[in-house]
Write an enzyme that holds these catalytic residues in place. Structure first.
Site, PDB file in Angstrom:
ATOM      1  N   HIS A 268       0.849  -1.208   0.000  1.00 13.07           N
ATOM      2  CA  HIS A 268       0.000   0.000   0.000  1.00 13.07           C
ATOM      3  C   HIS A 268       0.871   1.239   0.000  1.00 13.07           C
ATOM      4  O   HIS A 268       1.826   1.322   0.764  1.00 13.07           O
ATOM      5  CB  HIS A 268      -0.909   0.000   1.240  1.00 13.07           C
ATOM      6  CG  HIS A 268      -1.803  -1.197   1.318  1.00 13.07           C
ATOM      7  ND1 HIS A 268      -1.352  -2.447   1.707  1.00 13.07           N
ATOM      8  CD2 HIS A 268      -3.106  -1.353   1.009  1.00 13.07           C
ATOM      9  CE1 HIS A 268      -2.348  -3.308   1.672  1.00 13.07           C
ATOM     10  NE2 HIS A 268      -3.417  -2.686   1.240  1.00 13.07           N
TER      11      HIS A 268
ATOM     12  N   LYS B 243     -15.282  23.980 -19.200  1.00 13.66           N
ATOM     13  CA  LYS B 243     -15.952  24.135 -20.503  1.00 13.66           C
ATOM     14  C   LYS B 243     -15.204  25.047 -21.460  1.00 13.66           C
ATOM     15  O   LYS B 243     -15.152  24.809 -22.662  1.00 13.66           O
ATOM     16  CB  LYS B 243     -17.368  24.661 -20.304  1.00 13.66           C
ATOM     17  CG  LYS B 243     -18.266  23.640 -19.694  1.00 13.66           C
ATOM     18  CD  LYS B 243     -19.680  24.123 -19.623  1.00 13.66           C
ATOM     19  CE  LYS B 243     -20.495  23.089 -18.872  1.00 13.66           C
ATOM     20  NZ  LYS B 243     -21.887  23.525 -18.698  1.00 13.66           N
TER      21      LYS B 243
ATOM     22  N   ASP C 275     -25.609  22.481 -23.984  1.00 18.21           N
ATOM     23  CA  ASP C 275     -26.279  23.245 -22.926  1.00 18.21           C
ATOM     24  C   ASP C 275     -27.267  24.225 -23.543  1.00 18.21           C
ATOM     25  O   ASP C 275     -28.389  24.413 -23.072  1.00 18.21           O
ATOM     26  CB  ASP C 275     -25.249  24.079 -22.127  1.00 18.21           C
ATOM     27  CG  ASP C 275     -24.451  23.224 -21.190  1.00 18.21           C
ATOM     28  OD1 ASP C 275     -23.295  23.594 -20.908  1.00 18.21           O
ATOM     29  OD2 ASP C 275     -24.954  22.180 -20.754  1.00 18.21           O
TER      30      ASP C 275
ATOM     31  N   LYS D 259      -1.157  -7.868  -5.177  1.00 12.29           N
ATOM     32  CA  LYS D 259      -2.050  -6.742  -4.877  1.00 12.29           C
ATOM     33  C   LYS D 259      -1.232  -5.518  -4.535  1.00 12.29           C
ATOM     34  O   LYS D 259      -0.316  -5.570  -3.730  1.00 12.29           O
ATOM     35  CB  LYS D 259      -2.973  -7.061  -3.694  1.00 12.29           C
ATOM     36  CG  LYS D 259      -3.857  -5.856  -3.313  1.00 12.29           C
ATOM     37  CD  LYS D 259      -4.688  -6.090  -2.076  1.00 12.29           C
ATOM     38  CE  LYS D 259      -5.429  -4.835  -1.652  1.00 12.29           C
ATOM     39  NZ  LYS D 259      -6.093  -4.975  -0.341  1.00 12.29           N
TER      40      LYS D 259
HETATM   41  P1  NAP Z   1     -18.276  27.808 -15.017  1.00  7.72           P
HETATM   42  O1  NAP Z   1     -17.933  27.888 -16.450  1.00  7.72           O
HETATM   43  O2  NAP Z   1     -17.212  27.507 -14.020  1.00  7.72           O
HETATM   44  O3  NAP Z   1     -18.954  29.238 -14.593  1.00  7.72           O
HETATM   45  C1  NAP Z   1     -19.291  29.436 -13.267  1.00  7.72           C
HETATM   46  C2  NAP Z   1     -20.009  30.793 -13.188  1.00  7.72           C
HETATM   47  O4  NAP Z   1     -20.501  30.894 -11.873  1.00  7.72           O
HETATM   48  C3  NAP Z   1     -19.069  31.992 -13.403  1.00  7.72           C
HETATM   49  O5  NAP Z   1     -19.789  33.048 -13.994  1.00  7.72           O
HETATM   50  C4  NAP Z   1     -18.689  32.350 -11.990  1.00  7.72           C
HETATM   51  O6  NAP Z   1     -18.378  33.746 -11.817  1.00  7.72           O
HETATM   52  C5  NAP Z   1     -19.962  32.065 -11.274  1.00  7.72           C
HETATM   53  N1  NAP Z   1     -19.741  31.754  -9.866  1.00  7.72           N
HETATM   54  C6  NAP Z   1     -19.220  30.626  -9.365  1.00  7.72           C
HETATM   55  N2  NAP Z   1     -19.206  30.696  -8.026  1.00  7.72           N
HETATM   56  C7  NAP Z   1     -19.751  31.893  -7.686  1.00  7.72           C
HETATM   57  C8  NAP Z   1     -20.012  32.562  -6.442  1.00  7.72           C
HETATM   58  N3  NAP Z   1     -19.730  31.974  -5.294  1.00  7.72           N
HETATM   59  N4  NAP Z   1     -20.565  33.798  -6.474  1.00  7.72           N
HETATM   60  C9  NAP Z   1     -20.871  34.373  -7.651  1.00  7.72           C
HETATM   61  N5  NAP Z   1     -20.658  33.799  -8.861  1.00  7.72           N
HETATM   62  C10 NAP Z   1     -20.092  32.570  -8.868  1.00  7.72           C
HETATM   63  O7  NAP Z   1     -19.447  26.738 -14.764  1.00  7.72           O
HETATM   64  P2  NAP Z   1     -20.639  26.310 -15.777  1.00  7.72           P
HETATM   65  O8  NAP Z   1     -20.242  25.137 -16.546  1.00  7.72           O
HETATM   66  O9  NAP Z   1     -21.090  27.531 -16.484  1.00  7.72           O
HETATM   67  O10 NAP Z   1     -21.756  25.808 -14.718  1.00  7.72           O
HETATM   68  C11 NAP Z   1     -22.303  26.752 -13.842  1.00  7.72           C
HETATM   69  C12 NAP Z   1     -23.431  26.099 -13.072  1.00  7.72           C
HETATM   70  O11 NAP Z   1     -24.454  25.686 -13.956  1.00  7.72           O
HETATM   71  C13 NAP Z   1     -23.001  24.847 -12.330  1.00  7.72           C
HETATM   72  O12 NAP Z   1     -23.683  24.778 -11.107  1.00  7.72           O
HETATM   73  C14 NAP Z   1     -23.440  23.719 -13.238  1.00  7.72           C
HETATM   74  O13 NAP Z   1     -23.751  22.540 -12.520  1.00  7.72           O
HETATM   75  C15 NAP Z   1     -24.717  24.281 -13.797  1.00  7.72           C
HETATM   76  N6  NAP Z   1     -25.010  23.728 -15.111  1.00  7.72           N
HETATM   77  C16 NAP Z   1     -26.093  22.914 -15.190  1.00  7.72           C
HETATM   78  C17 NAP Z   1     -26.431  22.385 -16.404  1.00  7.72           C
HETATM   79  C18 NAP Z   1     -27.625  21.516 -16.518  1.00  7.72           C
HETATM   80  O14 NAP Z   1     -27.663  20.652 -17.394  1.00  7.72           O
HETATM   81  N7  NAP Z   1     -28.638  21.746 -15.681  1.00  7.72           N
HETATM   82  C19 NAP Z   1     -25.672  22.639 -17.529  1.00  7.72           C
HETATM   83  C20 NAP Z   1     -24.575  23.491 -17.389  1.00  7.72           C
HETATM   84  C21 NAP Z   1     -24.230  24.022 -16.165  1.00  7.72           C
HETATM   85  P3  NAP Z   1     -16.871  34.273 -12.095  1.00  7.72           P
HETATM   86  O15 NAP Z   1     -16.781  34.528 -13.550  1.00  7.72           O
HETATM   87  O16 NAP Z   1     -16.791  35.561 -11.294  1.00  7.72           O
HETATM   88  O17 NAP Z   1     -15.938  33.205 -11.607  1.00  7.72           O
HETATM   89  C1  DHK Z   2     -23.576  19.607 -16.169  1.00 10.73           C
HETATM   90  C2  DHK Z   2     -23.329  20.445 -17.173  1.00 10.73           C
HETATM   91  O1  DHK Z   2     -22.704  21.554 -16.943  1.00 10.73           O
HETATM   92  C3  DHK Z   2     -23.596  20.008 -18.570  1.00 10.73           C
HETATM   93  O2  DHK Z   2     -23.133  20.948 -19.512  1.00 10.73           O
HETATM   94  C4  DHK Z   2     -22.944  18.682 -18.756  1.00 10.73           C
HETATM   95  C5  DHK Z   2     -23.078  18.270 -16.366  1.00 10.73           C
HETATM   96  C6  DHK Z   2     -23.491  17.715 -17.702  1.00 10.73           C
HETATM   97  C7  DHK Z   2     -23.482  17.349 -15.222  1.00 10.73           C
HETATM   98  O3  DHK Z   2     -23.452  16.144 -15.411  1.00 10.73           O
HETATM   99  O4  DHK Z   2     -23.741  17.879 -14.126  1.00 10.73           O
HETATM  100  O5  DHK Z   2     -23.182  18.181 -20.055  1.00 10.73           O
END
Ligand code: NAP
Ligand code: DHK
Length: 531
Positions: A145, A316, A353, A172
């Site tokens: 380990h 992304k 997205d 292992k």
């Molecule tokens: P990302 O590229 O890292 O962008 C994050 C964004 O959130 C940036 O604008 C950042 O601001 C802001 N942020 C993060 N923490 C913050 C805080 N504490 N206070 C204020 N602003 C904050 O991430 P992303 O891929 O766009 O995803 C963002 C969110 O959307 C995540 O929660 C992700 O799970 C969700 N999402 C969901 C889906 C879905 O399928 N439902 C798809 C895509 C994303 P700054 O520029 O100032 O850092």
């Molecule tokens: C969430 C996102 O930000 C999407 O763009 C991905 C991922 C899926 C998730 O699995 O939470 O495609």
């Protein structure tokens, strides 16, 4: 000539589901009770859970009476037994006399143990002491380990040879992942090993070693009875191995897919895609990939085995640069959330997205406005406020603009808001501006920050007082399903669209790209209905 199984399992082709096993890798449940009674109850649970064997951690027992307790355990255990008596100097709890410890292991062997685990440091002495006395059925696992790191491929190869030289029946080693790319070296050792090998990598960044060992030929993996009750860092539950990752159906041709992110443990994508793969008989597995450096990840996992990826925070935007080709929409958005490896090994990136979110919001608006005979998008002419300027923020801002909305972007880092606003033709706001921004009623709000995401579920990006100016509020965060923002939006009279709608919608195109099969939309909804 290919066997029937081989033909069935040719990568990407149909395979039968159900109880058939497509790999010989065993699942071992670690048993760590502090009494024999508790241990036997847990061995019963392990049997019921579908385990192949149990590891009895004798060093966890309090008041251990070797002869009596070993006889009782071996007599009543419903599964093959692996006995381990781990000393503190190798990460266990035993602090007593070494000769006594090895005497107990020799006794377990004499009484009918199926496997004995002994540490490399004392293996030669132990194996010499049992020469000619080891029962035919008992096999000795010699283990090593490393709780600090994962050595180089050369050092791992030398370690295997050293362990083998002690006369081990099974080799292992367990190392520690400092980066997910450490696991690739362990896969290489496993695939090329000429002897039975258990090769696992501890920690969250080592998770894929515990799942994909079934693909690469590992002898066994550990699956726990309860999440977090582990005998080594990063062990998944046996339930997850069997029901989430379809462990029994993994084989050498299984294509690997996964969600790249940091953090990534919250993602529900593995649930969604693995359920759909199983239902379609598609020979693939989708895993959580905790990635620190995207470029290093793709340089390391460059084989066609690693076929397709979803991409989330914070990778992304970096993913755009990693891909050999990026589709036009993703290029305009500046964010890739889906990466496919083409047959020539090149990486193609796109953004799903955008469609997932915008179509969900349009459906929400049509529902609110009862269709009202709208021609074109219900977003046309609306003021669409995006909070966030990351990957998701770019997709929403781009998508809303495309649909004829007027867009305003608020972000913690104002410069990023301004940069995105200039690209798509929108106004830029600071987060603080948001709480005083209500130039009109009937606005649309889309949160694309991670504010409110588990575990910080009490957070929200905007004051509730302002929500009455919005007719619809969308939250990209989907863990939890109903965020504080959505709850307060509904209380303020707005329609709401959850990130789950976006999550399901953005997965359609990804699934079709991963499998070449039509997205099982009803199955996606049914699968996510329980989360
Ligand atoms: P990302 O590229 O890292 O962008 C994050 C964004 O959130 C940036 O604008 C950042 O601001 C802001 N942020 C993060 N923490 C913050 C805080 N504490 N206070 C204020 N602003 C904050 O991430 P992303 O891929 O766009 O995803 C963002 C969110 O959307 C995540 O929660 C992700 O799970 C969700 N999402 C969901 C889906 C879905 O399928 N439902 C798809 C895509 C994303 P700054 O520029 O100032 O850092
Ligand atoms: C969430 C996102 O930000 C999407 O763009 C991905 C991922 C899926 C998730 O699995 O939470 O495609």
């Amino acid at each position: 000539m290919e066997t029937t199984t081989g033909a069935l399992l040719a990568s990407g082709s149909k395979m039968t589901s159900g109880e058939m096993r497509w790999n010989p890798t065993l699942i071992c449940v670690p048993i760590m009770g502090d009494s024999v009674g508790e241990m036997l109850v847990d061995t019963g649970k392990a049997k019921a859970s579908g385990a192949d064997l149990v590891e009895i951690r004798l060093d966890c027992l309090k008041n251990f009476s070797p002869h009596e307790d070993l006889k009782t355990i071996i007599k009543h255990c419903p599964l093959p037994t692996l006995f381990t008596y781990r000393p503190k100097w190798e990460g266990g709890q035993y602090e007593g006399d070494e000769k006594e410890r090895l005497d107990v292991l020799r006794l377990a062997m004499e009484l009918g143990a199926d496997y004995i685990d002994v540490e490399l440091q004392v293996a030669l002495e132990f194996n010499n002491s049992i020469r000619g006395k080891k029962p035919e059925k008992c096999r000795v696992i010699v283990s090593s380990h490393n709780y600090q790191c994962t050595p180089s491929a050369e050092d791992l190869g030398n370690l295997v040879a050293t362990i083998q030289a002690t006369g081990a029946d099974i080799v292992k080693f367990a190392t520690t992942a400092l980066d997910i790319t450490d696991v690739a070296r362990v896969f290489q050792i496993t695939v090329h090993s000429q002897v039975p090998v258990i090769a696992l990598v501890m920690g969250e960044r080592g998770l894929i070693s515990r799942i994909l060992c079934a693909k690469f030929g590992g002898y066994l993996t550990f699956g726990t009875l309860e999440s977090g009750i582990v005998s080594a860092p990063g062990q998944p539950t046996i339930r997850d191995l069997l029901d989430l990752y379809n462990f029994r159906q993994l084989g050498p041709d299984t294509k690997v897919f996964g969600i790249i992110g940091k953090p990534v443990g919250h993602s529900k994508s593995p649930i969604l895609y693995n359920e759909a793969f199983k239902s379609a008989g598609f020979d693939g597995v989708y895993v959580h990939l905790l990635v620190d450096d995207v470029a290093k990840f793709f340089q390391t996992y460059s084989s066609s085995d690693f076929a397709g990826f979803s991409c989330t925070i914070p990778h992304k935007e970096a993913a755009v640069k990693i891909c050999n080709e990026v589709d036009q929409v993703a290029k305009s958005i500046g964010a890739v959330n889906c990466i496919m490896r083409r047959s020539d090994g090149e990486l193609f990136g796109c953004n799903t997205d955008y469609v997932g979110a915008i179509s969900a919001i349009e459906d929400g608006l049509r529902g609110r406005e009862n269709g009202s005979g709208i021609v074109g998008s219900p977003l046309s002419g609306k003021l669409f406020v995006v909070i966030g300027a990351g990957g998701a923020g770019k997709a929403l801002a781009y998508g809303a603009k495309e649909k004829g909305a007027r867009v305003a972007i608020a972000n913690r880092t104002y410069e990023r808001a301004k940069e995105l606003a200039d690209i798509v033709g929108a106004d830029a706001l600071t987060l603080a501006d948001l709480n005083n921004f209500h130039p009109e009623d009937g606005m649309i709000l889309a949160n694309t920050t991670s504010i409110g995401m588990q575990p910080k579920v009490d957070e929200t990006p905007i004051s509730k007082d302002v929500l009455k100016y919005y007719s619809l509020v969308f939250d990209a965060v989907y863990t939890p399903k109903v965020t504080r923002l959505l709850r307060e939006a509904e209380e303020s009279g707005a329609s709401t669209v959850s990130g789950l709608e976006m999550f399901i919608g953005q997965a359609y195109e990804q699934y079709e790209r991963f499998t070449g099969l039509p997205a099982p939309k009803e199955l996606f909804r049914k699968t996510m209905a329980n989360y």
